[in-house]
Design a protein around this motif. Structure first.
Motif, mmCIF file in Angstrom:
data_model
loop_
_atom_site.group_PDB
_atom_site.id
_atom_site.type_symbol
_atom_site.label_atom_id
_atom_site.label_comp_id
_atom_site.label_asym_id
_atom_site.label_seq_id
_atom_site.Cartn_x
_atom_site.Cartn_y
_atom_site.Cartn_z
ATOM 1 N N HIS A 135 0.840 -1.199 0.000
ATOM 2 C CA HIS A 135 0.000 0.000 0.000
ATOM 3 C C HIS A 135 0.869 1.240 0.000
ATOM 4 N N VAL A 136 0.263 2.369 -0.330
ATOM 5 C CA VAL A 136 1.010 3.614 -0.459
ATOM 6 C C VAL A 136 0.446 4.656 0.492
ATOM 7 N N GLU A 178 -3.303 5.428 1.431
ATOM 8 C CA GLU A 178 -3.390 6.117 2.713
ATOM 9 C C GLU A 178 -3.252 7.634 2.563
ATOM 10 N N GLN A 179 -4.165 8.346 3.163
ATOM 11 C CA GLN A 179 -4.173 9.801 3.292
ATOM 12 C C GLN A 179 -3.716 10.509 2.009
ATOM 13 N N PRO A 180 -4.477 10.368 0.915
ATOM 14 C CA PRO A 180 -4.067 11.067 -0.304
ATOM 15 C C PRO A 180 -4.204 12.580 -0.202
ATOM 16 N N ALA A 214 -15.340 12.023 -2.561
ATOM 17 C CA ALA A 214 -15.565 11.988 -4.003
ATOM 18 C C ALA A 214 -14.590 11.044 -4.684
ATOM 19 N N PHE A 215 -13.340 11.069 -4.239
ATOM 20 C CA PHE A 215 -12.327 10.192 -4.819
ATOM 21 C C PHE A 215 -12.626 8.736 -4.484
ATOM 22 N N GLN A 216 -13.003 8.455 -3.242
ATOM 23 C CA GLN A 216 -13.295 7.076 -2.852
ATOM 24 C C GLN A 216 -14.421 6.479 -3.683
ATOM 25 N N ARG A 217 -15.411 7.292 -4.035
ATOM 26 C CA ARG A 217 -16.500 6.793 -4.872
ATOM 27 C C ARG A 217 -16.030 6.446 -6.280
ATOM 28 N N ASP A 218 -14.879 6.970 -6.662
ATOM 29 C CA ASP A 218 -14.404 6.862 -8.039
ATOM 30 C C ASP A 218 -13.374 5.758 -8.238
ATOM 31 N N VAL A 219 -12.904 5.136 -7.140
ATOM 32 C CA VAL A 219 -11.850 4.117 -7.241
ATOM 33 C C VAL A 219 -12.236 2.867 -6.453
ATOM 34 N N VAL A 220 -11.576 1.771 -6.812
ATOM 35 C CA VAL A 220 -11.796 0.507 -6.112
ATOM 36 C C VAL A 220 -10.926 0.415 -4.866
ATOM 37 N N THR A 221 -9.685 0.917 -4.951
ATOM 38 C CA THR A 221 -8.755 0.826 -3.832
ATOM 39 C C THR A 221 -9.317 1.540 -2.603
ATOM 40 N N PRO A 222 -9.327 0.887 -1.444
ATOM 41 C CA PRO A 222 -9.817 1.565 -0.236
ATOM 42 C C PRO A 222 -8.913 2.742 0.148
ATOM 43 N N VAL A 223 -9.525 3.854 0.500
ATOM 44 C CA VAL A 223 -8.791 4.987 1.056
ATOM 45 C C VAL A 223 -8.657 4.763 2.562
#
Length: 372
Positions: free
Chosen positions: A189-190, A218-220, A231-240
């Motif tokens: 993970h990043v 993590e913490q983008p 908004a970003f979490q809704r747009d990607v599969v990777t968990p934030v």
């Protein structure tokens, strides 16, 4: 327990390998160690694992020293408590400054469990005899340097999870290189430490990370950018995963209501101590958020507390509790050790490590003492 003496020690130790995040590079750390003594002579230790500069959080060594010596330690000396969670009542009027509070709170838990004759992990509600650890790797000068670090820690020392620090311009290509070199078996993970914004270029780079099967991103974004994160979490599969965003339980409730993330990094220092960190674990379980224990490159005092906390059942992901030797050639305590990425949870009363007072004194920058 009745606290009759308190001391604060500023200690400086060199890192075995320089560490760079999106904000700064460091070759040594200065942390504050809190020492609380009971009327019966028992001692408990806690660590204020704050950075020297206000890049990760507003707290620094200097601000924590000021708050601890002017407000926190004078307030706790002379107080009595039936349980360590009550010690913070003595300085409840102090707002923020959670790193300083974490050192006092952890020392209170350490002291109380020593007096009760129970291991810290057991007192916190831990259920594991061992925990899986991960390593955090900084930004390196080249991709080849990064691959060498992953090889050393993942392959040679057996840590199953590797976290890579990223920033704009150092993200897709290093992640691609690590994934290509070590395959899908590596839990990867990043962590951006809030280095990205809603700039379209930033968002494009972050979305491209979706293709690498990361366990989390993590913490983008900046700590208070909950709506951007949602908004970003809704747009990607990777968990934030949220770290700097979650200082309090209310922060976690807000993030959950907005859908700003799906994973929680619990840091004892960031959340003000073991008392709140344990409550955050409980709330994460209630909300259905996978959680893990993050680290701040702690010395052995804070590292031992993190290991004890990691034994709680809701921490289902590898935690930042790697061996002391990853960061320090010699620690201020008996070292925390790992065997192929697994760390044993101490089963002895109290914190589970012994402070090397002579070594501490050799590396101490300053000290303050309070008695009553």
């Amino acid at each position: 327990m009745r606290i009759v003496r308190a001391a604060l020690h500023q200690v400086r130790l060199p890192l075995v390998h320089e560490f760079q995040t999106s904000s700064h590079r460091k070759g040594f750390l200065e942390h504050l160690l809190v020492e609380l003594t009971d009327a019966d002579g028992a001692t408990g230790w806690g660590e204020v694992a704050c950075p020297s500069d206000p890049f990760y959080a507003p707290d620094t060594v200097e601000t924590s020293w000021l708050v601890a010596t002017r407000y926190l330690l004078p307030a706790v000396v002379g107080t009595s408590a039936e349980h360590p969670s009550q010690v913070a009542d003595a300085y409840a009027r102090v707002r923020g400054h959670r790193f300083a509070g974490a050192g006092v709170d952890t020392a209170a838990w350490s002291l109380w469990t020593a007096l009760q004759g129970v291991p810290l992990a057991q007192a916190l509600g831990g259920t594991r005899a061992e925990v899986v650890a991960g390593v955090s790797l900084g930004i390196e000068p080249t991709v080849d340097d990064l691959l060498a670090q992953v090889q050393f820690h993942h392959v040679e020392h057996g840590y199953p999870r590797v976290k890579l620090k990223v920033q704009p311009g150092w993200d897709v290509e290093p992640v691609r290189a690590v994934r290509a070199a070590f395959g899908d078996a590596l839990l990867l993970h990043v962590d951006a430490n809030g280095a990205y914004t809603d700039d379209p270029e930033h968002l494009r780079a972050l979305r491209r990370l979706d293709e690498f099967g990361l366990t989390m991103l993590e913490q983008p974004f900046a700590p208070r950018a909950f709506t951007t994160s949602a908004a970003f979490q809704r747009d990607v599969v990777t968990p934030v995963c949220l770290d700097e965003s979650i200082d309090t339980l209310d922060d976690l409730r807000t993030a959950d209501a907005l859908g700003a993330g799906r994973v929680l990094n619990v840091k004892v220092s960031r959340m003000g101590g073991l008392t709140t960190a344990r409550a955050a674990h409980d709330l994460a379980v209630e909300l259905g958020w996978p959680a893990w224990v993050g680290g701040m490159h702690e010395f052995g005092v804070g590292r031992a507390a993190n290991v004890a906390l990691s034994s709680l059942p809701g921490f289902t992901l590898p935690s930042d509790v790697s061996a002391s030797e990853k960061y320090y050639a010699r620690d201020v305590t008996t070292p925390v050790t790992a065997d192929r990425g697994v760390v044993r949870v101490a089963g002895v009363p109290g914190l589970g490590v012994d402070v090397d007072r002579e070594f501490l004194l050799e590396h101490r920058v300053r000290t303050a003492e309070f008695a009553g």
